[in-house]
Write an enzyme that holds these catalytic residues in place. Structure first.
Site, mmCIF file in Angstrom:
data_model
loop_
_atom_site.group_PDB
_atom_site.id
_atom_site.type_symbol
_atom_site.label_atom_id
_atom_site.label_comp_id
_atom_site.label_asym_id
_atom_site.label_seq_id
_atom_site.Cartn_x
_atom_site.Cartn_y
_atom_site.Cartn_z
ATOM 1 N N TYR A 199 0.898 -1.164 0.000
ATOM 2 C CA TYR A 199 0.000 0.000 0.000
ATOM 3 C C TYR A 199 0.929 1.204 0.000
ATOM 4 C CZ TYR A 199 -3.949 2.684 2.152
ATOM 5 O OH TYR A 199 -4.976 3.563 2.462
ATOM 6 N N ARG A 221 -11.644 7.146 5.858
ATOM 7 C CA ARG A 221 -11.461 7.614 7.234
ATOM 8 C C ARG A 221 -11.484 9.131 7.367
ATOM 9 N NH1 ARG A 221 -8.034 3.356 6.473
ATOM 10 N NH2 ARG A 221 -6.428 4.741 5.674
ATOM 11 N N GLU A 235 -7.125 -2.670 -9.179
ATOM 12 C CA GLU A 235 -6.010 -1.890 -8.650
ATOM 13 C C GLU A 235 -4.831 -2.086 -9.596
ATOM 14 O OE1 GLU A 235 -5.321 -2.663 -4.460
ATOM 15 O OE2 GLU A 235 -6.935 -1.271 -3.949
ATOM 16 N N ASP A 271 -4.961 -6.124 -8.860
ATOM 17 C CA ASP A 271 -5.481 -6.670 -7.604
ATOM 18 C C ASP A 271 -6.982 -6.359 -7.521
ATOM 19 O OD1 ASP A 271 -5.402 -7.765 -5.018
ATOM 20 O OD2 ASP A 271 -5.140 -5.776 -4.136
ATOM 21 N N ARG A 320 -14.985 -3.491 -3.195
ATOM 22 C CA ARG A 320 -14.899 -2.394 -2.219
ATOM 23 C C ARG A 320 -15.960 -2.469 -1.144
ATOM 24 N NH1 ARG A 320 -9.791 -1.044 -3.088
ATOM 25 N NH2 ARG A 320 -9.429 -0.417 -5.242
ATOM 26 N N TYR A 343 -12.713 -4.926 6.739
ATOM 27 C CA TYR A 343 -11.270 -4.676 6.867
ATOM 28 C C TYR A 343 -10.819 -4.188 8.242
ATOM 29 C CZ TYR A 343 -10.719 0.416 6.850
ATOM 30 O OH TYR A 343 -10.712 1.732 7.204
#
Lengths: 424, 424
Positions: free
Chosen positions: A133, A147, A204, A236, A240, A247
């Site tokens: 990431y 977030r 991805e 990838d 979502r 997650y």
């Protein structure tokens, strides 16, 4: 570095992804031939199993040692395990045999197979798969959506390449259809989680680095760089809506386990060497064991196209591997810090590669900003996430002076979800 | 179910972990014999490679098919791949050959090897390793420490068995020393992260479930239960200080990659069948595809001992596998929901098994409440986390009427951290 000329005429074009400068490694079969290792040159594949019968002393010398003949295998793992001296000797031999004016050209040419006649398979067995990431624009974008902007970049992000273990069993070769997954998900307006097909299935855009040499303790960034055999494009696939629900706190799990597609040709670190470039300036100094010791990223142009069923491709993103904050060497070095053993065939995904602008974003999540700003394709259709029948393709090439070192497409078509596997 | 009597006298003791009711599968070697598959019976191991020469028709019939002889391999993977009919036939044959009064006892007995003379090895090649977080007391305890009591249990926790992919390359067999890892960590009083040996190295008391049959799409809880070949004890060594710094947002990575130790004997699902028990009452109803369809946990007493270097063992925790909120079958079913392919040899860690009381906690993190309430050992010494030279051992046994089905110890000794691998 200029184009290296080959007696295989198609390899001398400025447009071929596979000039003599490249020589990527794959596994192919044809109507007549079972799976064999091959080297791409122009629009041909050099059949290495066949070449063993050609009586070429330079090639035969490569396989004179003990142990199973790596060119009789159906993946490149056994070859990788022979170590970097053999990697170098083999590449040198291939370049000699295929160079313009090669004396053995007559012995080699019967073992060329047109790519048009070949089916490509997984070039190596994925031992374990780790996904990082490590692109900062992607981390900022996704972090903001998941977030909020204040917590977008976690405190550790500028100090370590954040990664998680993925699922090796789910890695497939380009061209494999991908069926939309079911999963447990809970939208913002749902009172309770539901069992449903993913409605936010995504790509991805990543590069994959292949570990070619094993290690059993912490290794330096330089050693890690030396242990990387080559690179592939990597998509990838990500659900979502499943990801958002599952997650916290232990990371993505089923959202990333449907499939990960890689391009079929391993482009060696040696072929990419002329395109090395530095990581971006450090916003915080890294601890010594993770510091850059030289240019360890690569200048590789990347592009994503989306082709609706029966329609024409639209380019939906353009970016470059040089947008990464961490190199694969830094990722691999970090991966070993705790003593984690690494093995031949381990695959490391770079993390999504997004550039600074909207058109540089390597996922639909970012391109459509979580579905709030649907994308308009060149055909006029719009997309927030992938629709059934869409074909998504990653393209990548390092651009030299009158030639390129390309990867070949990394593509997959999305099939509709199965009927509920737990009904009827 | 009573004790099943064997002509191997030591197998008839109420104290042996390996009566005829158990018959777990391992891999052993001796000073004379290279690695071979074996079945534990009392204080002996039945050498299966040797048994192939004994001229026992019931045993020879098992290996009459095509393909490589599974009993000539050095792991149980090839045997598992033969499928559950063979699993059943083999167990039945072993029980017949080793039962009191067996007519072939004279042919079998030359192939018994005393366990005292044998070294035990990894019983199977771990294909991929997944670790769950499916014990509620543990999740509440750790969640409270990491995120406060309000956010202790994530919203998804009562709906799916939360899991993450671990690192198969780090799984080792009981008895393997474990070296304290280095890592990047940042304590609450540190301004910036540091590179240092972990100061909060810990255990996690878990059970491991071994996938013996492959799957390629979503499977039901019943199918998942049928695909599980057997169980081992599993210690998921954890560097809490590395974990606290790295785990947001993608989960644990290097904190869990130093080593995971498993007990050396695979106790089959068949051997554990008499000890099946239900999961606890559901606080929220599960979605249909994850619901319990019968008793799929097992009543297995578990214990952890800590032995300081040169000292005596102290029991630091006692709990039971029946404390889990999710069974291994539910975990495996969830693992497949997205279409994730599962393969023979995949290992699923249950997650830490903590009971409701302080003495039932399966990690030092919980037992010492993050180091705030150090534990006093029976020797008077105290511990917050593991100290160099400590030996940590998991013990487990299902208790029958006058017999037990045990696992044998799952043990590891902590060696001091290496000198800084990046200095000098």
């Amino acid at each position: 570095m200029p184009l290296m000329k080959s007696w295989v005429a198609s390899a001398n074009s400025a447009d071929t992804p596979f000039p003599l400068n490249n020589l990527p490694y794959g596994v192919f079969s044809t109507a007549e031939k079972s799976r064999s290792l091959g080297v791409a040159i122009g629009d041909q594949i050099l059949d290495l199993r066949g070449l063993a019968d050609a009586g070429i002393s330079a090639f035969d010398a490569l396989i004179a040692g003990d142990g199973p003949n790596p060119f009789q295998q159906t993946t490149w793992n056994a070859f990788m395990a022979l170590g970097s001296d053999v990697w170098t000797a083999f590449r040198t031999t291939m370049q000699q045999l295929l160079a313009e004016g090669a004396t053995d050209a007559g012995k080699v040419s019967p073992h060329l197979v047109p790519q048009a006649d070949a089916q490509l398979h997984m070039p190596f067995d994925v031992t374990e798969y780790t996904d990082f990431y490590a692109g900062k624009n992607h981390a900022m974008n996704v972090g903001t959506m998941f977030r909020g902007p204040e917590n977008a970049l976690p405190p550790n992000w500028l100090h370590i390449p954040i990664g998680y273990n993925g699922r090796a069993s789910s890695v497939v070769v380009s061209g494999t259809d991908v069926q939309r997954p079911w999963g447990q998900l809970k939208g913002p307006n749902d009172d309770a989680p539901r069992w449903a097909p993913s409605a936010r299935f995504d790509i991805e855009l990543e590069m994959g680095a292949i570990v070619g040499a094993p290690s059993t303790g912490p290794i330096s960034v330089n050693q890690a760089d030396a242990n990387i055999f080559g690179y592939v494009l990597l998509n990838d696939w990500s659900a979502r809506d499943i990801q958002a629900w599952e997650y916290q706190p232990l990371g993505p799990f089923q959202a990333k386990a449907t499939a990960t597609t890689i391009s079929p040709w391993i482009v060696t670190a040696a072929a990419l060497a002329p395109f090395r470039c530095a990581t971006p300036a450090r916003e915080k100094e890294l601890l010594p064991h993770l510091r850059d010791t030289g240019p360890m990223l690569f200048d590789i142009d990347l592009e994503v196209t989306l082709t609706p069923a029966g329609s024409t491709p639209s380019t939906i993103a353009r970016t470059n591997y040089n947008e990464m904050y961490y190199s694969a060497a830094q990722q691999l070095a970090h991966h070993t810090t705790s003593g984690c053993p690494m093995r031949v065939g381990d695959l490391l995904g770079s993390g999504t590669i997004s550039g600074p602008e909207k058109e540089n974003r390597g996922s639909l999540l970012e391109l459509s900003w979580g579905g709030k700003e649907p994308l308009t394709l060149e055909t006029g259709e719009t997309r927030s996430f992938i629709e059934d029948g869409d074909t998504l393709t990653l393209h990548g090439a390092a651009k030299g002076d009158g030639f390129q070192v390309g990867f070949g497409p990394c593509t997959g078509t999305i099939l509709p979800a199965a009927t509920d596997p737990f009904k009827g």
